[in-house]
Scaffold this motif. Sequence first.
Motif, short mmCIF file in Angstrom:
data_model
loop_
_atom_site.label_atom_id
_atom_site.label_comp_id
_atom_site.label_asym_id
_atom_site.label_seq_id
_atom_site.Cartn_x
_atom_site.Cartn_y
_atom_site.Cartn_z
N CYS A 182 -7.77 -33.58 -31.58
CA CYS A 182 -9.16 -33.44 -32.00
C CYS A 182 -9.40 -32.03 -32.56
O CYS A 182 -10.08 -31.87 -33.58
CB CYS A 182 -10.08 -33.70 -30.81
SG CYS A 182 -11.83 -33.40 -31.16
N PHE A 242 -7.85 -31.85 -36.10
CA PHE A 242 -8.68 -32.55 -37.09
C PHE A 242 -9.97 -31.77 -37.37
O PHE A 242 -10.42 -31.70 -38.52
CB PHE A 242 -9.02 -33.95 -36.59
CG PHE A 242 -7.94 -34.96 -36.81
CD1 PHE A 242 -7.38 -35.13 -38.06
CD2 PHE A 242 -7.48 -35.75 -35.77
CE1 PHE A 242 -6.38 -36.06 -38.29
CE2 PHE A 242 -6.48 -36.70 -35.98
CZ PHE A 242 -5.93 -36.84 -37.24
N SER A 243 -10.56 -31.19 -36.32
CA SER A 243 -11.80 -30.44 -36.49
C SER A 243 -11.57 -29.21 -37.38
O SER A 243 -12.38 -28.91 -38.26
CB SER A 243 -12.35 -30.01 -35.13
OG SER A 243 -12.64 -31.14 -34.32
N ALA A 273 -11.30 -36.99 -35.73
CA ALA A 273 -11.57 -36.06 -34.63
C ALA A 273 -12.35 -36.73 -33.50
O ALA A 273 -12.05 -36.54 -32.32
CB ALA A 273 -12.34 -34.84 -35.15
#
Length: 463
Positions: A294, A297-298, A385
């Motif tokens: 996550c 992806f963020s 995310a």
Amino acid sequence: MGLFGAASFQGFILLGYDQGIMSGLIGANNQFAQEFNHPNAKLQGIITSIYDIGCAAGALFNFFFGEKFGRKNKNIAGGTTMIIGTTLLGSSTTLAQLLVGRIVTRIGNGFNSSTMPMYQSEMCKRGNRGIPLSMQGTITIVGLCIANWLDFGLFFAKGPIQWRLPISFQAFFDICLVLQTLPLPETPCYLVEKDDNAAAVEVLTRLESSTATINDPEVIFLRKQVEISLEIESAGGPFRYSEPFRGGKIQNFRRVCLCCCTSLIYLAASFIPLWTVEKFGRRALLMSSAAGLCFCFSMVLILLSIGTRSMAYAATAFVFIFQIFLGIGWLPIPWFYPGEVTTTRIKSKEQVLEAFVNWNCVFTVVQNTPIAIFNISWHTFVIFAILCVLWVPIVYCVFPETNQLKLEDIDHLFEGGGVTGGAFKAKGGRAVQPGYHERGRGGEREGKRFVNGVEKREVEQSR
């Protein structure tokens, strides 16, 4: 154990090789594009994603018919099917033949991916099961690397060899898989389930040690444990296809949900789980891996939203960090965790359900990601995310810890009851302590078990 591991790893080399081989051929101005009339973006997506439809079909076939043939024969059938598919691919002269070859090859891979983890888990001892099962992810990336480097090396070649050789080379791994599997025995769990106790004892003896005999107390004890486990699981009568979707004391539907969910994420691997999976357990690795994914992806979506070249370079760095977090947990564990949370009676059915869901999810992602990138650009990573971070509370609440548990202990995983089966309140998700099944059988023995996080002392009379 080396022979079992070698055959299993051969199947996962194939898995990685097959996933990576088209990446160096699709989308480039090369011999492949020239022979197939430069496929557009939509057709490229079909060529790539239809592969996963074949995997799902292979897994679905296993669900309905696999139990009749056993683990060993399904692996041989998978390798043989892939040889046929590879022959079609390597000799393709039309797009139709190419697509058929990819489907057939992936059907064979569907056989293997829904059988290999179960085969190896049933052949491993409790104390060292996590390491060889985690190595399946490492071997997958080895196959991916072989495919990528072979594509790169032949990029400078001229003529059809540029794409026909890398596609055809997977036949080498197919043949090795079949030849390695032929001399191996069937698993003891499957043999006991089919009432072939003599063969099961022989296999258990071979697995125990080179000096063990069929009359060794440990061999006899292991056979009885498998028999008792199957007796408990079979109390409801003959198997029915509705059984994996029902609750009851063993909570089969809960196990099916776990099986189907654990393989939603699959890309790359690393060696990290070989040293961490037995030390920290499955839950900790899955949660830390999901949180790390996550985060990656963020960061990618934030950096890409800025829109500068330097920020794009920075986003690329997080692609590599992403691989590390993926290798920690979500690459290897989803392949063997379903085999650890399911009972022997329905293990083969749930393993193929897991593989079936996996390949359909892969198909969905591969088919729709290019479209999403084209339409909403970096916003696509917002979706990824959110999906990753959701797995942290899901794993914490409902995934029980299976580290060091014997396969026979699995029958008692969800006896704590409640929505989460006891995993949420139990310390570290330990709804059942290692050896609980053994302590509860064979005489008046005192067992220790955690229900909703509280240690309970139980005394069971021998049957």
